[in-house]
Design an enzyme around this catalytic site. Structure first.
Site, short mmCIF file in Angstrom:
data_model
loop_
_atom_site.label_atom_id
_atom_site.label_comp_id
_atom_site.label_asym_id
_atom_site.label_seq_id
_atom_site.Cartn_x
_atom_site.Cartn_y
_atom_site.Cartn_z
CD GLN A 1 -2.00 -8.73 4.36
OE1 GLN A 1 -2.80 -7.82 4.51
NE2 GLN A 1 -0.74 -8.52 4.03
CB SER B 1 4.08 -0.50 10.68
OG SER B 1 2.81 0.02 10.33
N GLY C 1 4.71 -10.39 4.04
CA GLY C 1 5.45 -10.33 5.30
C GLY C 1 4.74 -11.06 6.43
CD GLU C 2 7.28 -15.41 9.10
OE1 GLU C 2 7.97 -14.95 10.02
OE2 GLU C 2 7.34 -16.58 8.69
CG MET D 1 -1.90 -1.19 1.18
SD MET D 1 -3.40 -0.90 2.10
CE MET D 1 -2.76 -0.65 3.74
CG HIS E 1 7.04 -2.03 2.00
ND1 HIS E 1 6.94 -0.89 2.76
CD2 HIS E 1 5.81 -2.59 2.01
CE1 HIS E 1 5.69 -0.76 3.20
NE2 HIS E 1 4.98 -1.78 2.77
CG LEU F 1 7.23 1.48 -0.98
CD1 LEU F 1 7.95 1.27 -2.31
CD2 LEU F 1 6.36 0.28 -0.64
CG HIS F 2 8.49 0.31 5.91
ND1 HIS F 2 8.70 -1.06 6.00
CD2 HIS F 2 7.15 0.48 6.11
CE1 HIS F 2 7.57 -1.67 6.28
NE2 HIS F 2 6.60 -0.77 6.34
P1 AMP Z 1 1.55 -2.87 3.48
O1 AMP Z 1 2.13 -1.88 2.52
O2 AMP Z 1 1.61 -2.45 4.91
O3 AMP Z 1 0.21 -3.39 3.06
O4 AMP Z 1 2.52 -4.13 3.42
C1 AMP Z 1 2.85 -4.75 2.21
C2 AMP Z 1 3.60 -6.04 2.51
O5 AMP Z 1 4.77 -5.73 3.25
C3 AMP Z 1 2.78 -7.02 3.36
O6 AMP Z 1 2.99 -8.33 2.88
C4 AMP Z 1 3.34 -6.82 4.73
O7 AMP Z 1 3.22 -7.96 5.55
C5 AMP Z 1 4.80 -6.54 4.41
N1 AMP Z 1 5.43 -5.83 5.52
C6 AMP Z 1 5.01 -4.67 6.10
N2 AMP Z 1 5.81 -4.35 7.15
C7 AMP Z 1 6.75 -5.34 7.22
C8 AMP Z 1 7.85 -5.59 8.09
N3 AMP Z 1 8.15 -4.79 9.09
N4 AMP Z 1 8.58 -6.71 7.87
C9 AMP Z 1 8.28 -7.55 6.85
N5 AMP Z 1 7.26 -7.37 6.00
C10 AMP Z 1 6.50 -6.29 6.19
#
Ligand code: AMP
Length: 278
Positions: free
Chosen positions: A153, A185, A147-148, A30, A37, A33-34
């Site tokens: 999810q 996050s 991501g775990e 979404m 990601h 990015l960090h």
């Molecule tokens: P999001 O943009 O938050 O929807 O996350 C996109 C993907 O990145 C999802 O599969 C999340 O589980 C993964 N993700 C988000 N934060 C982390 C993190 N700190 N470590 C590993 N994967 C992550």
């Protein structure tokens, strides 16, 4: 790196890659990015010929309109990062194409969606399952990286992939944390310096419960609730669940599985999880 906004262009780009016998890696996000990601992209880059990142803030998975309105959006910076990380295709689909009005189809993944996150965020996993289904349909066969960090999810996505027969291999990637242990996050950007201290209570609680060996699930739950309260986290849930079904273990069962936590710090909803026992 190509930036695509239309679903047809995306569909043909990945179809062309597969025709050329190139493997495709998909990283749905979404945005904002960090490093979390980045770890997904790095895993895809190491294993696939063509790496696709999608950025779509999916309104159907938000049950709170303020959360949706305030969700960080940083497309230009995200595009720079993707380029730097070696992404081949950055897909930024429009709301109109993703969810044409009216959209009448929804994907519901039974029991797995109903507890934990499903309780405080009704409809959340229907939104997630629906969007992931659409991404898989348009992208086509691939390895898809999740991501775990979002443990439930991941389970929902695995289940829908199996149930609907997608030619997609789900790859789980470990949680990336900052130097103090806070799980990265996009929502962390909303934490003030003082609320960050409270937020560290989530990972501290997970370390405590993992270190306390031989606990029952009931005792482990109590330990977590106390430790979160001490850090001034407003706990939404703190459970020991089975790794497969994600159902909470009974109080008297041995605490072996996954510790999963959701809590509010200064109105920001944070998630974390980790292994317990064995
Ligand atoms: P999001 O943009 O938050 O929807 O996350 C996109 C993907 O990145 C999802 O599969 C999340 O589980 C993964 N993700 C988000 N934060 C982390 C993190 N700190 N470590 C590993 N994967 C992550």
């Amino acid at each position: 790196m190509r930036i695509l906004t239309q679903l047809d262009e995306w569909r043909s780009a990945t179809a062309d890659a597969r025709l050329a016998r190139q493997s495709v890696g998909l990283v749905p996000t979404m945005g904002a990015l960090h490093e979390g990601h980045r770890s997904l992209v790095a895993a895809a880059r190491a294993e696939c010929d063509v790496v696709v990142v999608t950025i779509f803030v999916n309104p159907r998975q938000f049950s709170n309109s303020t959360d949706l309105a305030t969700y960080p959006r940083e497309l230009e910076h995200d595009a720079e990062l993707c380029d730097e990380w070696g992404v081949d295709l950055l897909v930024v689909p429009s709301l109109e194409e993703m969810w044409p009005d009216p959209v009448l189809t929804s994907v519901h993944v039974g029991a797995l969606s109903e507890h934990l996150e499903g309780v405080g965020r009704p409809g959340h996993f229907d939104g997630v399952a629906s969007v992931v289904t659409k991404l898989f349909v348009v992208n086509g066969p691939c390895r898809a990286y999740f991501g775990e960090k979002d443990f439930q999810q991941l389970a929902v996505v695995r289940q829908l992939t199996r149930d609907l027969g997608f030619d997609v291999t789900i790859v789980a990637c470990p949680i990336v944390r900052d130097e103090e242990g806070l799980a990265l996050s996009s929502r962390n950007a909303r934490l003030s310096a003082s609320s960050r201290d409270s937020a560290l209570g989530l990972s501290r609680t997970l370390r405590r419960v993992a270190a306390a060996s031989g606990l029952s699930a009931g005792a482990a739950r109590e330990l977590m609730v106390t430790s979160l309260a001490e850090a001034q986290v407003e706990t939404a849930y703190a459970e020991i669940v089975s790794n497969e079904t994600l159902t909470p273990l009974g109080d008297d069962e041995a605490a072996i599985g996954r510790a999963v936590i959701a809590g509010f710090v200064d109105g920001v909803r944070l998630l974390d999880n980790g292994p317990v026992g064995k």
